[in-house]
Design a protein around this motif. Structure first.
Motif, PDB file in Angstrom:
ATOM      1  N   UNK A 257       0.844  -1.197   0.000  1.00  0.00           N
ATOM      2  CA  UNK A 257       0.000   0.000   0.000  1.00  0.00           C
ATOM      3  C   UNK A 257       0.871   1.236   0.000  1.00  0.00           C
ATOM      4  N   UNK A 258       0.686   2.087  -1.003  1.00  0.00           N
ATOM      5  CA  UNK A 258       1.445   3.335  -1.104  1.00  0.00           C
ATOM      6  C   UNK A 258       0.632   4.472  -0.514  1.00  0.00           C
ATOM      7  N   UNK A 259       1.281   5.416   0.137  1.00  0.00           N
ATOM      8  CA  UNK A 259       0.537   6.561   0.686  1.00  0.00           C
ATOM      9  C   UNK A 259      -0.025   7.423  -0.429  1.00  0.00           C
ATOM     10  N   UNK A 260      -1.141   8.101  -0.142  1.00  0.00           N
ATOM     11  CA  UNK A 260      -1.726   9.011  -1.120  1.00  0.00           C
ATOM     12  C   UNK A 260      -0.755  10.133  -1.434  1.00  0.00           C
ATOM     13  N   UNK A 261      -0.665  10.550  -2.712  1.00  0.00           N
ATOM     14  CA  UNK A 261       0.255  11.651  -3.050  1.00  0.00           C
ATOM     15  C   UNK A 261      -0.176  12.949  -2.377  1.00  0.00           C
ATOM     16  N   UNK A 262       0.810  13.765  -2.040  1.00  0.00           N
ATOM     17  CA  UNK A 262       0.511  15.061  -1.444  1.00  0.00           C
ATOM     18  C   UNK A 262      -0.171  15.952  -2.471  1.00  0.00           C
ATOM     19  N   UNK A 263      -1.232  16.687  -2.089  1.00  0.00           N
ATOM     20  CA  UNK A 263      -1.893  17.595  -3.041  1.00  0.00           C
ATOM     21  C   UNK A 263      -0.941  18.698  -3.480  1.00  0.00           C
ATOM     22  N   UNK A 264      -1.056  19.077  -4.742  1.00  0.00           N
ATOM     23  CA  UNK A 264      -0.210  20.125  -5.306  1.00  0.00           C
ATOM     24  C   UNK A 264      -0.893  21.471  -5.099  1.00  0.00           C
ATOM     25  N   UNK A 265      -0.199  22.394  -4.459  1.00  0.00           N
ATOM     26  CA  UNK A 265      -0.764  23.720  -4.211  1.00  0.00           C
ATOM     27  C   UNK A 265      -0.472  24.631  -5.390  1.00  0.00           C
ATOM     28  N   UNK A 266      -1.505  25.335  -5.851  1.00  0.00           N
ATOM     29  CA  UNK A 266      -1.375  26.298  -6.942  1.00  0.00           C
ATOM     30  C   UNK A 266      -1.711  27.682  -6.404  1.00  0.00           C
ATOM     31  N   UNK A 267      -0.849  28.639  -6.674  1.00  0.00           N
ATOM     32  CA  UNK A 267      -1.011  29.982  -6.117  1.00  0.00           C
ATOM     33  C   UNK A 267      -0.830  31.023  -7.219  1.00  0.00           C
ATOM     34  N   UNK A 268      -1.720  32.026  -7.206  1.00  0.00           N
ATOM     35  CA  UNK A 268      -1.703  33.057  -8.235  1.00  0.00           C
ATOM     36  C   UNK A 268      -1.732  34.444  -7.579  1.00  0.00           C
TER      37      UNK A 268
END
Length: 239
Positions: free
Chosen positions: A35-46
């Motif tokens: 079981x692999x951990x869920x990928x970290x969410x990618x933060x998008x900033x503008x």
């Protein structure tokens, strides 16, 4: 069987015996699947900067919103109620609260002529693919400016894009310029009115007439006229 008799066993029998006696406890119940951990969410900033290019038209607090690919307004089509409220009174709270909005930022106050405001909006929602910016010209009945449904896929990190933008008429309130109908400092009148008494579709704004150009009932002067563009908008993806 005595341990001493193991030497006399045939090779195959010995292997079978040893396997039975020393079976591994490392067999897992998932057949070797890890079981692999869920990928970290990618933060998008503008980062969004709006500069007021008018002579005497303060801008209402800037609204910056992230959403899907639907536009917040379309020329020739009826304005939504949240857009009407913003365009007539400068209040962006209903627009920011729309179900389609996935992330937002709002300025804290008006942006005066010649001034700028910078806001940052951030999300990890991958469906937030488009950005809109909107503000009212407050010395008008229902004029607003901005950009809607800008596709964010074209933005590279730290590579700003800049636009100069004109003015729209929400088409929800007649451009009477009468006392009591304009919420800005030129009049201090009423803002949003639920009754629509104009063409009821968004269009390019024709500009204000003012008392100096023959509209004797107007509370506006030539200082409140505006040309296109009314604002400079710069959007930079920060991450």
């Amino acid at each position: 069987m005595s341990i001493y008799n193991i030497k006399g066993l045939a090779p195959l029998a010995l292997v079978t015996l040893l396997s039975a006696c020393g079976g591994s406890d490392n067999d897992s119940d998932n057949d070797g699947v890890v079981d692999m951990p869920d990928p970290m969410p990618v933060e998008m900033s503008y980062e969004v900067t709006v500069t007021n290019l008018t002579y005497a038209q303060p801008l209402s607090p800037i609204a910056v919103v992230l959403h899907g690919d639907s536009a917040l307004w379309t020329v020739g089509e009826m304005a939504s109620t949240p857009l009407e409220i913003l365009a007539e009174g400068g209040d962006n709270s209903d627009l920011i609260a729309m179900d389609a909005i996935l992330a937002s930022a709002s300025g804290e106050g008006a942006v005066g002529p010649g001034a700028s405001a910078t806001l940052t909006v951030t999300t990890t929602d991958e469906t937030a693919t488009h950005l809109s910016v909107v503000s009212m010209l407050v010395n008008t009945n229902d004029a607003f400016t901005g950009l809607t449904a800008m596709d964010l896929s074209s933005l590279a990190v730290d590579s700003p894009q800049t636009w100069t933008l004109g003015v729209y008429d929400a088409g929800t309130e007649a451009n009477s310029e009468l006392a009591g109908t304009i919420p800005g400092p030129a009049d201090g009148g009423a803002g949003y009115d639920a009754e629509r008494d104009d063409v009821d579709f968004v269009a390019r704004h024709p500009g204000v007439v003012t008392m100096d150009d023959g509209l004797s009932t107007s509370v506006l002067t030539q200082a409140h006229r505006f040309d296109s563009p009314a604002i400079k908008l710069t959007i930079t993806r920060k991450q």
